[in-house]
Each structure stands twice: as C-alpha cells, then as structure tokens.
Design an enzyme around this catalytic site. Structure first.
Site, PDB file in Angstrom:
ATOM      1  CB  ILE A 204      -0.844   0.106   1.303  1.00 18.10           C
ATOM      2  CG1 ILE A 204      -1.338  -1.255   1.790  1.00 18.10           C
ATOM      3  CG2 ILE A 204      -1.984   1.102   1.167  1.00 18.10           C
ATOM      4  CD1 ILE A 204      -1.743  -1.255   3.267  1.00 18.10           C
ATOM      5  CG  HIS A 205       2.971   3.231  -3.017  1.00 19.30           C
ATOM      6  ND1 HIS A 205       2.642   2.174  -3.817  1.00 19.30           N
ATOM      7  CD2 HIS A 205       3.262   4.259  -3.847  1.00 19.30           C
ATOM      8  CE1 HIS A 205       2.732   2.534  -5.080  1.00 19.30           C
ATOM      9  NE2 HIS A 205       3.102   3.799  -5.130  1.00 19.30           N
ATOM     10  NE  ARG A 206      -0.841   4.092  -7.170  1.00 17.02           N
ATOM     11  CZ  ARG A 206      -0.051   4.541  -8.134  1.00 17.02           C
ATOM     12  NH1 ARG A 206       0.156   5.822  -8.265  1.00 17.02           N
ATOM     13  NH2 ARG A 206       0.526   3.724  -8.954  1.00 17.02           N
ATOM     14  CG  ASP A 280      -1.752   1.182  -3.133  1.00 16.19           C
ATOM     15  OD1 ASP A 280      -0.570   0.793  -3.309  1.00 16.19           O
ATOM     16  OD2 ASP A 280      -2.080   1.946  -2.194  1.00 16.19           O
TER      17      ASP A 280
END
Ligand code: UD1
Length: 363
Positions: A204-206, A280
């Site tokens: 997850i990084h967005r 993501d």
C-alpha cells in the site's frame, strides 16, 4: 549522440536498467544518467542500482521529499541547469512520477525532444498526482512509447497518433530478464519461514489510501481478517501514516508480517510464490499478471484494464468486506494473452531512438 535519462523513483530504476543497457550497446550513444533523489533511502534507491547493475548516476540532485509543487519545482529548476550544461540530443523519462513531469517540462521548455517510456496510461482520475503527470508528459513528448494497445488508444483519442510507438511493456523485459536471478539469489522465503504459495503479498503506498485514515484502516482491517498470513513490505509514506493515525494496534504482527521495503529480487521471489497479491501499485498489478498470480487491486480504478479483462486482476477498492470477498473468490484464470508484448520493448525503443537521431529531419 547524447541521451539524457531522468529517473528518481523505485520503478524507474527497474525500467531504466533495461533501456540503458540497450542504448549503451550502440557505439555512438553517450548516456548521461540523472537521479533526482525523489527516492533516497538505501532500500528505496541504492539497493536497486547495485542489484540491477544500473550505472552510477552521472548527476545526483538530492531533491528529496516535499509537497507536490515544492518537490516538482525544485527538480524543474535543477534539471534545467543540468540540461543546459550537458546539451543532450534528447531526454528520456519514465512513467508518471514527479521526476517524470519535471524532466519532460524542463526539456520541452529548452526545445529538447522528449521520449516518454510507458506513455498513454490513464486512470481518468485527476485526483491522482500521477494522472496529472502522465497527461502533461504525454502532451510534451516527441516519442510516446506505449506498453499496450489500450495506452495507444488513449493517446489517439487525445490526438497524438503521430508520436505513438507500441513497444510492449519494458517491465516485462525486466521480469523475463531477472526472474531467474531472483529465484537463485533471493532468500526471502526462507528468511521469513514462508510455506510456498500459502501467503498473501500486500503493498500500500498510493496517497489516496495512505493519507485517508478511513481507507487505510479499512484496508489494514481487511488484511487482518484474511485467512492466510500476509507479508506487508511497508513504504516509508505508509509507515509514517500508520504512526500518525495510531493504527499500529490494528496490526497483529503474528498475522501481518511487516517488513522493510524490499529490493527487486526479493519482491519478484515473494510475488512469484504468493497465492494472491493485494496492491495499489501499478507495477505490481502488472508483475502479478506476468508471473500468473491472481491480483486484488486496492483501488477504485486502474490504468491496467487489460489485466482485469483477462480475469487475473480484480478491483476491490478500500472497502474491508469487498477486499475479503474478492480475495475469497480468486481463481487462477487460464487465459494469459501477451498483453504486455514479447519482452523486447527496450530493444524496440532503443532502435527507434537511435534511428531517428541518425535522421534528425524526422524529429
Ligand atoms: C512515488 C510516485 C508514485 C510511484 C512511487 C513508487 C509521485 C507523485 N508518486 O510515490 O507514482 O508509484 O513513487 O514507489 O511521484 N520517503 C522516504 N524515503 C524515500 C522516499 C520517500 O522516507 O526514499 C517518504 C517521504 O516521507 C515522502 C513519502 O515517502 O514524503 C512519499 O514519497 P514520494 O516520492 O513523494 O512519493 P511516493 O509515495 O514514493
């Protein structure tokens, strides 16, 4: 012939490594590699250069983190100086990061032709900084190297037929080239004592997920309730947000194994053996398809619709129930058409660029 390549973030190191090799195999090409410093931690930058044997950058700008405008603006002003002093025949940019936008804008303003690798992607969501970066970069570029037919169609709709070259995806070149190295050299499965194919890999990084506490919590809760162990390599942005929102207690580390950001070989090794990838990241959605691993995308839309149409990828957004249900009903689809080309994108891009620069009247 002088080619100035601008990179700055993790996925760009992987893409540039393939094209750099192809370009430098031409005797007349002199490549100047510029690293903006958008990613600067050892495990977000240096490890990729070492592992992929990417040449040391000729110029390191050390821009670091910042708000969208601040980071892009600093890059723009520094890149202008570099382009002026090195006077290249062309500038190559990759993907959709702030380094891509700053590079294409600086070059276009100085009348240096720009080659955009991974052109034509659209999420049709202008809330994403990446979407703004892509649209602007495509419209500033002289060569639009598209990874897929969908990308080319997007550009045609925006009136850019002439500059389109469909090459296939350069990340596919990298997967084919490095998969064996990853299998031989990575010890991540043993290090984490993982049973083969009995775990999920999540990333997850967005900004849309990390900066919205409701979405972030909902995703973490879903991971917590999945019926297999989850490996979660944590991007520094996500780590900071989990601390800021005090979500550390939502993570039962016996079930969700949080690890530092991983290098390319460990990522490939973990992805290859995962039973499902939840992400993501655009890159990992594609890698899942290339490695034939089912993917659940933690977003409401994707630029990589081909992976969804073939059944390998499903959009689940950030809703806890939806994520859990989508993971439960994963199946291994049998159809894997060659949507990302034949693994020779870097060669095709290099040939086009060298040939056009040898015939300057074409530019
Ligand atoms: C950027 C790209 C994204 C790409 C991703 C790949 C933009 C707008 N986004 O997102 O499209 O998918 O790279 O990873 O360009 N940080 C560190 N150390 C680092 C780098 C970042 O601690 O080496 C932290 C900083 O707190 C920073 C935050 O991560 O504020 C976000 O970094 P940034 O480069 O702005 O964007 P990414 O989220 O990495």
């Amino acid at each position: 012939m002088k080619v100035l390549t601008i990179i700055g973030a993790r996925p760009q190191f992987i893409k540039a490594c393939m094209l750099s090799k192809a370009l430098r195999s031409n005797a007349g090409v002199n490549e100047v590699l510029v690293h903006t410093g958008q990613h600067y931690d050892n495990n977000m930058s240096t490890v990729f250069f070492n592992q992929l044997k990417l040449p040391e950058p000729d110029v390191y700008l050390g821009i670091g983190s910042g708000t969208q405008g601040e980071q892009t603006g600093k890059m723009l002003s520094e890149l202008e100086k570099v382009i002026l002093s090195s006077n290249p025949d062309m500038v190559v940019v990759y993907g959709d990061t702030n380094s891509t936008l700053a590079g294409s804008l600086a070059a276009a303003k100085l009348h240096i032709p720009v080659a955009h690798v991974e052109a034509g992607l659209r999420s049709f969501n202008r809330q994403m900084p990446e979407e703004v970066n892509r649209v602007v970069t495509d419209h500033l570029s002289h060569w639009l190297f598209c990874p897929s037919q969908t990308a080319a169609e997007n550009l045609r709709r925006e009136g850019m037929e002439e500059q389109i070259v469909v090459t296939g995806d350069i990340m596919y070149d990298a997967v084919l080239h490095f998969k064996k190295h990853a299998e031989e050299q990575s010890t991540i499965l043993q290090d984490l004592s993982l049973p083969e194919s009995d775990y999920y890999l999540a990333t997850i990084h967005r900004a849309e997920n990390t900066d919205d506490p409701k979405r972030l919590k909902s995703i973490l809760d879903a991971l917590q309730q999945l019926h297999k162990k989850v490996i979660l390599p944590l991007h520094p942005r996500t780590k900071r947000k989990i601390d800021e929102f005090s979500f550390n207690d939502s993570i039962d580390t016996a079930h969700i194994e949080v690890v530092e950001p991983l290098d390319y070989f460990d990522t490939l090794a973990l992805a290859t053996r995962a039973s499902v990838i939840l992400t993501d990241s655009g890159g990992l959605q594609k890698e899942a398809y290339m490695l034939q691993v089912p993917c659940v995308t933690l977003r409401d839309e994707t630029e990589w619709m081909e992976t969804v149409k073939t059944g390998w990828n499903q959009l689940a957004g950030a809703d806890r129930e939806e994520i859990i249900n989508t993971v439960m009903k994963q199946r291994t689809s049998k159809e894997s058409p060659p949507i990302f080309g034949d693994g020779n994108a870097s060669q095709k891009i290099a040939e086009t660029l060298v040939s056009d620069l040898n015939h300057k009247e074409r530019i």
